[in-house]
Design a protein around this motif. Structure first.
Motif, short mmCIF file in Angstrom:
data_model
loop_
_atom_site.label_atom_id
_atom_site.label_comp_id
_atom_site.label_asym_id
_atom_site.label_seq_id
_atom_site.Cartn_x
_atom_site.Cartn_y
_atom_site.Cartn_z
N ASN A 182 60.22 80.95 -28.63
CA ASN A 182 61.04 81.89 -29.06
C ASN A 182 60.94 83.17 -27.80
O ASN A 182 59.98 83.35 -27.27
CB ASN A 182 60.38 82.78 -30.25
N PHE A 183 62.13 83.81 -27.59
CA PHE A 183 62.35 84.68 -26.58
C PHE A 183 63.21 86.05 -27.44
O PHE A 183 63.88 85.85 -27.98
CB PHE A 183 63.15 84.22 -25.46
N THR A 184 62.34 87.06 -27.13
CA THR A 184 62.78 88.27 -27.66
C THR A 184 63.45 89.05 -26.50
O THR A 184 63.06 89.57 -25.64
CB THR A 184 61.62 89.15 -28.27
N ASP A 185 64.83 89.39 -26.66
CA ASP A 185 65.62 90.20 -25.55
C ASP A 185 65.06 91.67 -25.74
O ASP A 185 64.47 92.02 -26.78
CB ASP A 185 67.15 89.83 -25.88
N ASN A 233 65.48 84.63 -30.09
CA ASN A 233 66.23 83.39 -29.56
C ASN A 233 65.31 82.35 -29.40
O ASN A 233 64.48 82.40 -28.85
CB ASN A 233 67.36 83.65 -28.39
N LYS A 234 65.83 81.21 -30.21
CA LYS A 234 64.96 79.91 -29.84
C LYS A 234 65.56 79.33 -28.61
O LYS A 234 66.60 78.79 -28.63
CB LYS A 234 64.97 79.17 -31.19
N ILE A 235 64.60 78.81 -27.66
CA ILE A 235 65.00 78.01 -26.57
C ILE A 235 64.40 76.74 -26.75
O ILE A 235 63.10 76.52 -27.06
CB ILE A 235 64.42 78.86 -25.22
#
Length: 319
Positions: free
Chosen positions: A126-129, A135-137
């Motif tokens: 998971n990536f937090t902008d 967002n799941k990568i």
């Protein structure tokens, strides 16, 4: 001696305890003459042999496959893992070893270590902008991971080149701005010394478009307020009040020293009036002396009263 041993070239006492693998290894050694070196066993080019029967042909064929596939090097002693734990084992020779007895075990060992080296796929994280959205990568394999990394690196390289050019221009503009600020500061200080007003250092809070001393770029780009050392005027009066006082003093001096001259023709200063009166007095004295000489000079044949005597009783003018 048995019939099979005879066909394969063995004596009776040699063939009794031989296994099929032993026979294949014996033929292989004769074919390739295995040479042991300090690193990896190597083989010479295959030699020519006279094959006398089908049994020998089959064994030579099996020996070729056996040696060409490297089975003659089994069992082998290999490191427990291809990933050396340097914190645990300072010397690679201290790492534990395991025995590989067959090709299937070697294949299993190889797959296990390749899996440890490449890691688990597919990768998911998971990536937090910067907006806080998660967002799941998902990366299914190494190829797609490399493509994504390569694309990012090319973009970073392009942006880096542009940032370097912008940075160089910014340095030039910063140098120009610094020079201008130094000149302006010197002019302001010279004006302060010339005008003679008093000032003292004071702290002043000003807005910044960034925040110093942060550990990451996101926090550094936030607006902030910082304190700087500035100067403030400590005089009670200002230039406007001083000019008003000067104008009032000028009016007083003008009223004391300046007198009207011919009404609408303007004004004259006291020195001009004094000089003008002196010139007038000198001219008057000259005319007076001439008049006395005309009447009192005995040598003047044209004087109207020949026996007249004139005495000057006028008061001397000493301006």
């Amino acid at each position: 001696m048995t019939k099979e041993g005879y066909k394969l070239g063995y004596e009776e006492n040699e063939f009794e305890n031989k296994t099929i693998e032993d026979i294949i290894k014996d033929y292989g050694k004769k074919q390739y003459e295995v040479r042991q070196s300090t690193q990896t066993p190597t083989i010479n080019p295959i030699k020519d042999f006279n094959i006398e029967n089908n049994e020998q042909l089959i064994v030579h064929f099996l020996a070729s496959l056996f040696f060409r596939n490297g089975f003659h090097r089994l069992p082998a002693k290999v490191p427990e893992s291809l990933l050396l734990d340097r914190d645990k084992y300072k010397n690679p020779k201290d790492q534990p070893t395991i025995n590989i007895d067959d090709n299937l075990e070697f294949t299993e060992y190889l797959i296990r270590n390749l899996d440890a080296i490449f890691g688990l796929f597919p990768l998911e994280f998971n990536f937090t902008d910067e907006k806080g959205d998660k967002n799941k990568i998902k990366v299914p394999n190494i190829s797609e991971a490399l493509i994504e990394i390569l694309g990012l690196l090319l973009g970073v390289q392009s942006n880096t080149d542009a940032n370097i050019a912008i940075g160089m221009k910014t340095l030039v503009e910063a140098a120009k701005a610094g020079n201008a600020s130094i000149i302006a500061s010197d002019i302001a200080r010279a004006n302060a010394e010339y005008l003679g007003y008093k000032s003292k250092e004071t702290q002043k809070e000003i807005p910044y478009s960034f925040t110093p001393n942060q550990t990451n770029l996101k926090d550094s780009l936030k607006d902030s307020k910082q304190k700087i050392v500035s100067f403030e005027n400590v005089d009670k009066d200002n230039l406007t009040d001083d000019i008003k006082n000067i104008l009032i003093a000028a009016q007083i001096i003008k009223a004391a020293l300046v007198q009207p001259f011919n009404g609408a023709d303007g004004f004259m200063t006291g020195d001009s009036i004094r000089d003008l009166k002196k010139d007038f007095q000198d001219k008057y004295n000259e005319e007076w002396e001439s008049l006395l000489d005309y009447y009192a000079n005995p040598n003047n044949a044209n004087k109207p009263f020949k026996n007249a005597k004139i005495k000057d009783k006028s008061i001397p003018n000493n301006p």
